[in-house]
Design an enzyme around this catalytic site. Sequence first.
Site, short mmCIF file in Angstrom:
data_model
loop_
_atom_site.label_atom_id
_atom_site.label_comp_id
_atom_site.label_asym_id
_atom_site.label_seq_id
_atom_site.Cartn_x
_atom_site.Cartn_y
_atom_site.Cartn_z
N GLU A 132 -77.95 -17.28 -26.46
CA GLU A 132 -76.89 -17.98 -27.38
C GLU A 132 -75.80 -16.88 -27.73
OE1 GLU A 132 -78.35 -19.01 -31.12
OE2 GLU A 132 -76.78 -20.31 -31.71
N VAL A 190 -84.72 -16.96 -34.60
CA VAL A 190 -85.04 -16.24 -35.99
C VAL A 190 -86.57 -16.90 -36.43
CG1 VAL A 190 -82.86 -15.97 -36.67
CG2 VAL A 190 -83.91 -17.90 -37.47
N LYS A 214 -73.44 -27.03 -29.39
CA LYS A 214 -74.85 -27.14 -30.09
C LYS A 214 -74.64 -28.15 -31.22
CE LYS A 214 -77.64 -23.81 -32.65
NZ LYS A 214 -77.85 -22.43 -33.12
N CYS A 221 -80.74 -22.84 -28.97
CA CYS A 221 -81.58 -22.46 -30.11
C CYS A 221 -82.04 -23.55 -30.95
CB CYS A 221 -80.71 -21.20 -30.80
SG CYS A 221 -82.01 -19.98 -31.62
#
Length: 277
Positions: free
Chosen positions: A41, A171, A111, A144
């Site tokens: 990404e 993350v 996204k 993501c």
Amino acid sequence: MNVSVGFIQPKVRFGNIDYNIERIESLLANIDSFDLIVLPELVYTGYVFRGRDEVIRISTKYNKKIIEHIKRVSDIYSAVVVAGAPEYQGDKVYNSAYIGYKGDIIDTYRKLHLFYKEKIWFDPGDKPLKVYDFRGFKLGVMICFDWRFPEVARILSLYGADIIAHPSNLVFDYAYDVALARAIENNIYVVTSNRVGVDNRAGMRIRFKGLSQIVSPKMEVIYRGRKYREDAKVVEIDISLARDKMATKLNHLFRDRRIEFYTPLVNRELVEELDEA
Ligand code: ACM
């Protein structure tokens, strides 16, 4: 029905597009051929923006260069390249994945589920989910944090995706395991490409882990990228495994769904009721 799929896991420096292209090129230099390669990404720009104005400024300045690079790689390898970059169009800016094929950009995926401050930096995706039919395999794309919403992988799979390309800047550590779940529940391959390097700006410091992965429909990690270090890998996969949706001799993964009981999934009022409770 074998196809070769893989990822590039480069070190990314925020705002240094030339450096990021150089890192991608250097990793590609070890790869002879592929049918599909997935890049992370926002791989050309970096992730932590100061604000929407900065996304627009960087996209305006560099998007031509970024798009030319994606086209060039897909042309050289005569293959499919999925790579994350901002997409600035009209007064909207999206966190997108560009889908390059043999020298052209055939589409972008925008996204759908923006994560945290991405909600300030970007506009949410506004295009329907779609599957691309290439020679020998069907490809879906999610970015993501879309992993957190199982509907995305499910819909792509119902449209026939054999492989989901998953450009990421992960993350949460549990995201890796959830990608395994997306693979087994839909009987598909999932290729997650996650960057390395640190974004330390705008009051946020994120050190990205890498650990990109190629996951089989049987939930096996065929290859896992290195932690905190650059990596790149291409493997041969058998697409017929993703086409056989029998979970047992008597269970079809999609036909056995009891969709008449699933209508609450598309009922927004239920969430409002939860908020009021
Ligand atoms: C993320 O969606 N980049 C966490």
